[in-house]
Design a protein around this motif. Structure first.
Motif, PDB file in Angstrom:
ATOM      1  N   PRO A 192       0.800  -1.228   0.000  1.00 21.84           N
ATOM      2  CA  PRO A 192       0.000   0.000   0.000  1.00 21.84           C
ATOM      3  C   PRO A 192       0.828   1.271   0.000  1.00 21.84           C
ATOM      4  N   THR A 193       2.117   1.161  -0.325  1.00 25.28           N
ATOM      5  CA  THR A 193       2.998   2.319  -0.259  1.00 25.28           C
ATOM      6  C   THR A 193       2.479   3.471  -1.105  1.00 25.28           C
ATOM      7  N   GLU A 194       2.419   4.648  -0.492  1.00 27.57           N
ATOM      8  CA  GLU A 194       2.039   5.855  -1.212  1.00 27.57           C
ATOM      9  C   GLU A 194       3.187   6.835  -1.156  1.00 27.57           C
ATOM     10  N   ALA A 195       3.364   7.582  -2.238  1.00 23.87           N
ATOM     11  CA  ALA A 195       4.430   8.578  -2.288  1.00 23.87           C
ATOM     12  C   ALA A 195       4.103   9.612  -3.338  1.00 23.87           C
ATOM     13  N   SER A 196       4.788  10.723  -3.248  1.00 19.54           N
ATOM     14  CA  SER A 196       4.642  11.768  -4.252  1.00 19.54           C
ATOM     15  C   SER A 196       5.892  11.787  -5.104  1.00 19.54           C
ATOM     16  N   PHE A 197       5.747  12.115  -6.359  1.00 19.49           N
ATOM     17  CA  PHE A 197       6.911  12.248  -7.222  1.00 19.49           C
ATOM     18  C   PHE A 197       7.697  13.518  -6.893  1.00 19.49           C
ATOM     19  N   SER A 198       7.046  14.455  -6.217  1.00 20.33           N
ATOM     20  CA  SER A 198       7.671  15.743  -5.913  1.00 20.33           C
ATOM     21  C   SER A 198       8.101  15.779  -4.457  1.00 20.33           C
ATOM     22  N   ASP A 199       9.326  16.215  -4.206  1.00 21.03           N
ATOM     23  CA  ASP A 199       9.819  16.313  -2.834  1.00 21.03           C
ATOM     24  C   ASP A 199       9.419  17.625  -2.173  1.00 21.03           C
ATOM     25  N   LYS A 200       8.988  18.585  -2.983  1.00 22.82           N
ATOM     26  CA  LYS A 200       8.661  19.884  -2.421  1.00 22.82           C
ATOM     27  C   LYS A 200       7.672  20.597  -3.310  1.00 22.82           C
ATOM     28  N   ALA A 201       7.022  21.572  -2.756  1.00 25.27           N
ATOM     29  CA  ALA A 201       6.058  22.365  -3.512  1.00 25.27           C
ATOM     30  C   ALA A 201       6.802  23.359  -4.392  1.00 25.27           C
ATOM     31  N   PRO A 202       6.159  23.872  -5.446  1.00 23.06           N
ATOM     32  CA  PRO A 202       6.782  24.872  -6.289  1.00 23.06           C
ATOM     33  C   PRO A 202       7.187  26.115  -5.489  1.00 23.06           C
ATOM     34  N   ALA A 203       8.275  26.735  -5.889  1.00 22.45           N
ATOM     35  CA  ALA A 203       8.746  27.932  -5.192  1.00 22.45           C
ATOM     36  C   ALA A 203       7.720  29.043  -5.257  1.00 22.45           C
ATOM     37  N   LYS A 204       7.547  29.758  -4.126  1.00 21.02           N
ATOM     38  CA  LYS A 204       6.603  30.872  -4.068  1.00 21.02           C
ATOM     39  C   LYS A 204       7.353  32.169  -3.851  1.00 21.02           C
ATOM     40  N   GLU A 205       6.708  33.267  -4.201  1.00 20.93           N
ATOM     41  CA  GLU A 205       7.331  34.562  -3.983  1.00 20.93           C
ATOM     42  C   GLU A 205       7.247  34.946  -2.522  1.00 20.93           C
ATOM     43  N   SER A 206       8.259  35.614  -2.033  1.00 19.39           N
ATOM     44  CA  SER A 206       8.247  36.096  -0.665  1.00 19.39           C
ATOM     45  C   SER A 206       7.372  37.331  -0.563  1.00 19.39           C
ATOM     46  N   LYS A 207       7.100  37.773   0.660  1.00 18.09           N
ATOM     47  CA  LYS A 207       6.246  38.937   0.849  1.00 18.09           C
ATOM     48  C   LYS A 207       6.847  40.182   0.214  1.00 18.09           C
ATOM     49  N   GLY A 208       8.140  40.220   0.137  1.00 19.39           N
ATOM     50  CA  GLY A 208       8.789  41.385  -0.449  1.00 19.39           C
ATOM     51  C   GLY A 208       8.791  41.367  -1.961  1.00 19.39           C
ATOM     52  N   GLY A 209       8.179  40.358  -2.553  1.00 20.06           N
ATOM     53  CA  GLY A 209       8.093  40.293  -4.010  1.00 20.06           C
ATOM     54  C   GLY A 209       9.267  39.600  -4.646  1.00 20.06           C
ATOM     55  N   GLN A 210      10.226  39.165  -3.824  1.00 19.20           N
ATOM     56  CA  GLN A 210      11.393  38.490  -4.367  1.00 19.20           C
ATOM     57  C   GLN A 210      11.130  36.986  -4.438  1.00 19.20           C
ATOM     58  N   SER A 211      11.543  36.377  -5.509  1.00 21.41           N
ATOM     59  CA  SER A 211      11.345  34.948  -5.669  1.00 21.41           C
ATOM     60  C   SER A 211      12.228  34.179  -4.701  1.00 21.41           C
ATOM     61  N   ALA A 212      11.680  33.115  -4.096  1.00 20.16           N
ATOM     62  CA  ALA A 212      12.436  32.314  -3.148  1.00 20.16           C
ATOM     63  C   ALA A 212      13.370  31.338  -3.860  1.00 20.16           C
ATOM     64  N   ALA A 213      13.306  31.294  -5.177  1.00 20.23           N
ATOM     65  CA  ALA A 213      14.144  30.398  -5.966  1.00 20.23           C
ATOM     66  C   ALA A 213      14.424  31.066  -7.299  1.00 20.23           C
ATOM     67  N   PRO A 214      15.402  30.536  -8.063  1.00 20.38           N
ATOM     68  CA  PRO A 214      15.672  31.115  -9.377  1.00 20.38           C
ATOM     69  C   PRO A 214      14.399  31.182 -10.215  1.00 20.38           C
ATOM     70  N   GLN A 215      14.291  32.209 -11.008  1.00 20.43           N
ATOM     71  CA  GLN A 215      13.085  32.430 -11.801  1.00 20.43           C
ATOM     72  C   GLN A 215      12.819  31.259 -12.744  1.00 20.43           C
ATOM     73  N   VAL A 216      11.559  30.846 -12.783  1.00 19.38           N
ATOM     74  CA  VAL A 216      11.158  29.740 -13.634  1.00 19.38           C
ATOM     75  C   VAL A 216      10.975  30.253 -15.062  1.00 19.38           C
ATOM     76  N   PRO A 217      11.577  29.605 -16.057  1.00 20.37           N
ATOM     77  CA  PRO A 217      11.424  30.041 -17.448  1.00 20.37           C
ATOM     78  C   PRO A 217       9.953  30.079 -17.864  1.00 20.37           C
ATOM     79  N   SER A 218       9.637  30.961 -18.795  1.00 20.37           N
ATOM     80  CA  SER A 218       8.245  31.171 -19.195  1.00 20.37           C
ATOM     81  C   SER A 218       7.628  29.964 -19.900  1.00 20.37           C
ATOM     82  N   ASN A 219       8.461  29.087 -20.455  1.00 12.59           N
ATOM     83  CA  ASN A 219       7.902  27.930 -21.157  1.00 12.59           C
ATOM     84  C   ASN A 219       7.726  26.710 -20.251  1.00 12.59           C
TER      85      ASN A 219
END
Length: 335
Positions: free
Chosen positions: A27-54
């Motif tokens: 019955p093993t369950e798992a997610s293919f993703s280890d983490k959620a997508p990066a979100k912007e901080s309150k200051g408007g700065q991205s918490a990770a390198p910018q994701v390409p538009s495509n």
């Protein structure tokens, strides 16, 4: 050429696949993703390198059930999908290559290859199994520089055993066309980093699955760009088309190719696989008919082979996988 409805994988393989589909590794369950997508901080700065538009980042990552684990630590997983657009419910298996979780690719998309079986393609999809080792062989080709590191999606092909729908929405029938063109790709988009460009989407299929993958590319060239079709039929012939001739013609690959040529694109690529011992005259004639203008075609003859899923799997790694990889887009490491 054998009818798609009569092409069968070896009995032992089908039986083992059915058993595996119902009895995976617990019955093993798992997610293919280890983490959620990066979100912007309150200051408007991205918490990770910018994701390409495509790049389309995952939107609704779900828990998957373990089917089997490869020696490199990657996993084939499965889930039951109730198609939001088709209304059809069926299983979908998936695998991501080890490169997917490498930090240098954390903001890059990966190409998706949807692998479709022959025969009924229900209630299972034999490409997930250790019999064919599809995932292991793709990984080997990646290491050899002959393949992109594909995410592999493996949905059921049809709605019932011993019946087939030509990957189409036949009036009054389960919407297997929408299942393949919308619901399964949307599941990939929800769970994985995928490309918005059709060059990031392709198919590989055996017999009935080769036909459906080829048709999808010709029908939706704005969504999918490549297909490798092993021993496909070249026209829709499901018994459910009776009394629905206009709709059948609207799903005919030859007519779809003609319409695409008249529009002048977009460009798509189809590689045909044929065993040297099977009757391939119709496929060869079809290739010559559609292989012009925006439709680029390729033909690979598999030595000492008939109409056989095992042989089409071998043929995929004798050049066609490399051929489509050169026409698609792969992951891009962070700068």
């Amino acid at each position: 050429m054998k009818s798609r409805s009569t092409f069968l994988a070896p009995v032992a393989l089908l039986a083992s696949s059915l058993l595996a589909a119902g009895c995976s590794s617990g019955p093993t369950e798992a997610s293919f993703s280890d983490k959620a997508p990066a979100k912007e901080s309150k200051g408007g700065q991205s918490a990770a390198p910018q994701v390409p538009s495509n790049v389309q980042m995952p939107t609704n990552v779900r828990k998957w059930n373990l089917q089997r684990e490869l020696s490199d630590g990657t996993q084939v997983m499965w889930t039951t999908l109730k198609g939001p657009k088709s209304g059809f419910e069926g299983r979908v298996w998936a695998w991501v290559p080890k490169q997917y979780k490498e930090k240098k690719y954390e903001n890059s998309a990966f190409p998706v290859l949807t692998a479709l079986p022959g025969a009924s393609g229900y209630p299972t999809n034999y490409w997930f199994g250790a019999d064919f080792k599809l995932q292991e062989r793709i990984a080997q080709q990646v290491e050899a520089g002959k393949s992109l590191p594909f995410i592999v999606m493996m949905p059921v092909l049809n709605a019932k055993l011993d019946q087939y729908w030509d990957g189409s929405d036949i009036p009054g029938q389960p919407k297997m066309g929408t299942w393949m063109s919308d619901d399964v790709p949307d599941l990939a988009r929800e769970n994985f980093r995928t490309y918005k460009d059709p060059k990031g989407w392709g198919f590989f299929g055996s017999s009935a699955g080769g036909y459906v993958g080829m048709k999808m590319v010709l029908q939706y060239p704005d969504r999918f760009s490549t297909a490798v079709a092993g021993g496909p039929d070249t026209a829709p012939d499901s018994p459910f088309w009776k009394d629905h001739e206009p709709e059948r013609l609207a799903n005919d690959p030859g007519r779809l190719a003609e319409a695409l040529a008249k529009k002048g694109g977009p460009k798509v690529h189809i590689s045909f696989l044929l065993g040297d011992k099977e009757e391939g005259a119709k496929v060869k004639a079809f290739k010559e008919k559609i292989g012009k203008g925006p439709v680029e075609t390729d033909l690979h003859i598999i030595p000492n082979a008939g109409h056989d899923g095992y042989k089409y799997a071998d043929g995929l790694f004798q050049g066609p996988l490399e051929w489509i990889s050169k026409r698609m887009i792969g992951p891009v490491p962070s700068a």
